[in-house]
Design a protein around this motif. Structure first.
Motif, PDB file in Angstrom:
ATOM      1  N   VAL A   1       0.984  -1.072   0.040  1.00 57.60           N
ATOM      2  CA  VAL A   1       0.046   0.037  -0.123  1.00 57.60           C
ATOM      3  C   VAL A   1       0.863   1.190  -0.214  1.00 57.60           C
ATOM      4  CG1 VAL A   1      -1.835   1.216   1.375  1.00 57.60           C
ATOM      5  CG2 VAL A   1      -1.842  -1.200   1.321  1.00 57.60           C
ATOM      6  N   ASP A   2       0.718   2.253  -0.986  1.00 62.06           N
ATOM      7  CA  ASP A   2       1.514   3.395  -0.931  1.00 62.06           C
ATOM      8  C   ASP A   2       0.624   4.338  -0.060  1.00 62.06           C
ATOM      9  OD1 ASP A   2       3.377   2.387  -2.596  1.00 62.06           O
ATOM     10  OD2 ASP A   2       1.990   2.949  -4.593  1.00 62.06           O
ATOM     11  N   LEU A   3       1.232   5.086   0.856  1.00 60.49           N
ATOM     12  CA  LEU A   3       0.499   6.027   1.671  1.00 60.49           C
ATOM     13  C   LEU A   3       1.313   7.357   1.494  1.00 60.49           C
ATOM     14  CD1 LEU A   3       0.065   3.773   4.946  1.00 60.49           C
ATOM     15  CD2 LEU A   3      -1.529   4.363   3.250  1.00 60.49           C
ATOM     16  N   ASN A   4       0.732   8.528   1.697  1.00 61.01           N
ATOM     17  CA  ASN A   4       1.041   9.982   1.364  1.00 61.01           C
ATOM     18  C   ASN A   4       0.433  10.743   2.262  1.00 61.01           C
ATOM     19  OD1 ASN A   4       2.835   8.839  -0.649  1.00 61.01           O
ATOM     20  ND2 ASN A   4       1.086   9.451  -2.390  1.00 61.01           N
ATOM     21  N   PRO A   5       0.422  10.558   3.442  1.00 61.20           N
ATOM     22  CA  PRO A   5      -0.159  11.393   4.659  1.00 61.20           C
ATOM     23  C   PRO A   5       0.516  12.912   4.487  1.00 61.20           C
ATOM     24  CG  PRO A   5       1.094  10.273   5.583  1.00 61.20           C
ATOM     25  CD  PRO A   5       1.305   9.579   4.190  1.00 61.20           C
ATOM     26  N   GLU A   6      -0.194  14.233   4.663  1.00 59.41           N
ATOM     27  CA  GLU A   6       0.300  15.418   4.707  1.00 59.41           C
ATOM     28  C   GLU A   6      -0.583  16.312   5.605  1.00 59.41           C
ATOM     29  OE1 GLU A   6      -1.249  18.302   1.342  1.00 59.41           O
ATOM     30  OE2 GLU A   6       0.459  17.276   0.678  1.00 59.41           O
ATOM     31  N   VAL A   7       0.134  17.168   6.293  1.00 61.06           N
ATOM     32  CA  VAL A   7      -0.311  18.183   7.215  1.00 61.06           C
ATOM     33  C   VAL A   7      -0.138  19.509   6.518  1.00 61.06           C
ATOM     34  CG1 VAL A   7      -0.392  19.157   9.401  1.00 61.06           C
ATOM     35  CG2 VAL A   7      -0.152  16.653   9.210  1.00 61.06           C
ATOM     36  N   SER A   8      -1.009  20.254   6.208  1.00 61.62           N
ATOM     37  CA  SER A   8      -0.840  21.643   5.678  1.00 61.62           C
ATOM     38  C   SER A   8      -1.404  22.607   6.728  1.00 61.62           C
ATOM     39  CB  SER A   8      -1.652  21.793   4.446  1.00 61.62           C
ATOM     40  OG  SER A   8      -2.990  21.459   4.201  1.00 61.62           O
ATOM     41  N   ALA A   9      -0.797  23.832   6.795  1.00 63.28           N
ATOM     42  CA  ALA A   9      -1.369  24.856   7.575  1.00 63.28           C
ATOM     43  C   ALA A   9      -1.124  26.228   6.884  1.00 63.28           C
ATOM     44  CB  ALA A   9      -0.703  24.968   8.945  1.00 63.28           C
ATOM     45  N   ARG A  10      -2.042  27.194   7.144  1.00 63.09           N
ATOM     46  CA  ARG A  10      -1.911  28.436   6.477  1.00 63.09           C
ATOM     47  C   ARG A  10      -0.625  29.214   7.263  1.00 63.09           C
ATOM     48  NH1 ARG A  10      -6.309  32.769   4.374  1.00 63.09           N
ATOM     49  NH2 ARG A  10      -4.754  34.239   3.828  1.00 63.09           N
ATOM     50  N   SER A  11       0.162  29.708   6.346  1.00 67.36           N
ATOM     51  CA  SER A  11       1.247  30.727   6.801  1.00 67.36           C
ATOM     52  C   SER A  11       1.037  32.182   6.574  1.00 67.36           C
ATOM     53  CB  SER A  11       2.638  30.020   6.392  1.00 67.36           C
ATOM     54  OG  SER A  11       2.740  30.099   5.046  1.00 67.36           O
ATOM     55  N   ALA A  12       1.651  33.028   6.563  1.00 70.24           N
ATOM     56  CA  ALA A  12       2.001  34.321   6.486  1.00 70.24           C
ATOM     57  C   ALA A  12       1.565  34.474   4.833  1.00 70.24           C
ATOM     58  CB  ALA A  12       3.249  35.156   6.853  1.00 70.24           C
ATOM     59  N   ASP A  13       0.762  35.523   4.446  1.00 70.90           N
ATOM     60  CA  ASP A  13       0.443  35.855   3.065  1.00 70.90           C
ATOM     61  C   ASP A  13       1.642  36.518   2.366  1.00 70.90           C
ATOM     62  OD1 ASP A  13      -2.011  35.067   3.468  1.00 70.90           O
ATOM     63  OD2 ASP A  13      -3.077  37.220   3.753  1.00 70.90           O
ATOM     64  N   VAL A  14       1.853  36.172   1.064  1.00 72.49           N
ATOM     65  CA  VAL A  14       2.934  36.870   0.273  1.00 72.49           C
ATOM     66  C   VAL A  14       2.401  37.909  -0.189  1.00 72.49           C
ATOM     67  CG1 VAL A  14       4.546  36.297  -1.578  1.00 72.49           C
ATOM     68  CG2 VAL A  14       4.079  34.527   0.113  1.00 72.49           C
ATOM     69  N   ASP A  15       3.012  38.836  -0.444  1.00 69.70           N
ATOM     70  CA  ASP A  15       2.584  40.274  -0.574  1.00 69.70           C
ATOM     71  C   ASP A  15       3.160  40.479  -2.330  1.00 69.70           C
ATOM     72  OD1 ASP A  15       1.564  42.818  -1.240  1.00 69.70           O
ATOM     73  OD2 ASP A  15       3.286  43.756   0.000  1.00 69.70           O
ATOM     74  N   PHE A  16       2.327  40.659  -3.433  1.00 72.76           N
ATOM     75  CA  PHE A  16       2.820  40.927  -4.642  1.00 72.76           C
ATOM     76  C   PHE A  16       2.443  42.488  -5.173  1.00 72.76           C
ATOM     77  CE2 PHE A  16       3.343  36.258  -4.662  1.00 72.76           C
ATOM     78  CZ  PHE A  16       4.625  36.088  -5.397  1.00 72.76           C
ATOM     79  N   GLY A  17       2.718  43.309  -4.471  1.00 68.51           N
ATOM     80  CA  GLY A  17       2.360  44.841  -4.775  1.00 68.51           C
ATOM     81  C   GLY A  17       0.965  44.840  -4.483  1.00 68.51           C
ATOM     82  N   GLN A  18      -0.349  44.781  -5.405  1.00 69.45           N
ATOM     83  CA  GLN A  18      -1.531  44.992  -4.942  1.00 69.45           C
ATOM     84  C   GLN A  18      -2.387  43.649  -4.451  1.00 69.45           C
ATOM     85  OE1 GLN A  18      -3.227  46.501  -8.596  1.00 69.45           O
ATOM     86  NE2 GLN A  18      -2.326  48.414  -8.517  1.00 69.45           N
ATOM     87  N   PHE A  19      -1.623  42.637  -4.488  1.00 70.12           N
ATOM     88  CA  PHE A  19      -2.270  41.409  -4.420  1.00 70.12           C
ATOM     89  C   PHE A  19      -1.756  40.565  -2.918  1.00 70.12           C
ATOM     90  CE2 PHE A  19      -2.717  41.691  -9.003  1.00 70.12           C
ATOM     91  CZ  PHE A  19      -4.065  41.808  -8.966  1.00 70.12           C
ATOM     92  N   ASN A  20      -2.437  40.090  -2.009  1.00 71.42           N
ATOM     93  CA  ASN A  20      -1.983  39.267  -0.948  1.00 71.42           C
ATOM     94  C   ASN A  20      -2.201  37.914  -1.367  1.00 71.42           C
ATOM     95  OD1 ASN A  20      -0.715  41.312   0.676  1.00 71.42           O
ATOM     96  ND2 ASN A  20      -2.416  41.824   1.569  1.00 71.42           N
ATOM     97  N   ILE A  21      -1.300  36.928  -1.609  1.00 66.73           N
ATOM     98  CA  ILE A  21      -1.408  35.661  -1.867  1.00 66.73           C
ATOM     99  C   ILE A  21      -1.131  34.589  -0.730  1.00 66.73           C
ATOM    100  CG2 ILE A  21      -0.972  33.897  -3.324  1.00 66.73           C
ATOM    101  CD1 ILE A  21      -0.414  36.052  -5.475  1.00 66.73           C
ATOM    102  N   PRO A  22      -2.205  33.957  -0.462  1.00 67.00           N
ATOM    103  CA  PRO A  22      -2.048  32.970   0.942  1.00 67.00           C
ATOM    104  C   PRO A  22      -0.915  32.071   0.566  1.00 67.00           C
ATOM    105  CG  PRO A  22      -4.014  32.389  -0.170  1.00 67.00           C
ATOM    106  CD  PRO A  22      -3.638  33.778  -0.944  1.00 67.00           C
ATOM    107  N   SER A  23      -0.228  31.658   1.447  1.00 62.73           N
ATOM    108  CA  SER A  23       0.970  30.408   1.426  1.00 62.73           C
ATOM    109  C   SER A  23       0.576  29.539   2.664  1.00 62.73           C
ATOM    110  CB  SER A  23       2.283  31.140   1.545  1.00 62.73           C
ATOM    111  OG  SER A  23       2.326  31.750   2.805  1.00 62.73           O
ATOM    112  N   PHE A  24       1.167  28.404   2.281  1.00 64.53           N
ATOM    113  CA  PHE A  24       0.826  27.113   3.152  1.00 64.53           C
ATOM    114  C   PHE A  24       2.035  26.393   3.524  1.00 64.53           C
ATOM    115  CE2 PHE A  24      -2.986  27.913   0.832  1.00 64.53           C
ATOM    116  CZ  PHE A  24      -3.825  28.039   1.743  1.00 64.53           C
TER     117      PHE A  24
END
Length: 146
Positions: A1-24
């Protein structure tokens, strides 16, 4: 059996001038295990450690190269911002046949083994539980020895 568990959490937003893009932040484990139907395994080691730092400094003097270190200090703050988290995954595998029914618990006899019901069961085992070296296909059929 192939298993690929992952845990993700939101971190600080990345600022691209007029846009704030979420990062994980993503922690992932990739593993391959050999396990019987109905057995449970645990996968651990997905750790996350969050700390908060505070910086105190004397304006302008702390920004001077080399000498600026004398005029600033960094400390780890206490409180709810400092956490250590370990995630455990418990996985129970159940083999199913082509109809979606559990196949691991029901052992069916092959036509050859069903015809030898008159023989002593110790002479020739007819289920995988009677013979630990027996091979069973995904439908639960005991395969003849190779």
């Amino acid at each position: 059996v192939d298993l690929n568990p992952e845990v993700s959490a939101r971190s600080a937003d990345v600022d691209f001038g007029q846009f704030n893009i979420p990062s994980f932040d993503i922690t992932q484990a990739v593993t391959q295990v050999l396990i019987r139907s109905g057995e449970t395994i645990a996968i651990g080691g997905l750790l996350s450690d969050t700390t908060q730092l505070s910086e105190n400094k004397v304006p302008y003097l702390a920004d001077v190269p080399v000498l600026g270190k004398i005029f600033r200090s960094k400390r780890q703050t206490s409180g709810s911002g400092n956490t250590k988290t370990e995630t455990l995954f418990f996985v129970t595998v159940t083999m199913v046949d082509s109809e979606g029914q559990p196949a691991g618990d029901r052992m069916q006899k092959t036509p050859q083994a069903a015809g030898s019901a008159d023989k002593d069961s110790q002479d020739e085992p007819d289920t995988a539980s009677d013979n630990p070296k027996a091979t069973v296909d995904s439908a639960g059929q005991v395969l003849p020895p190779a």
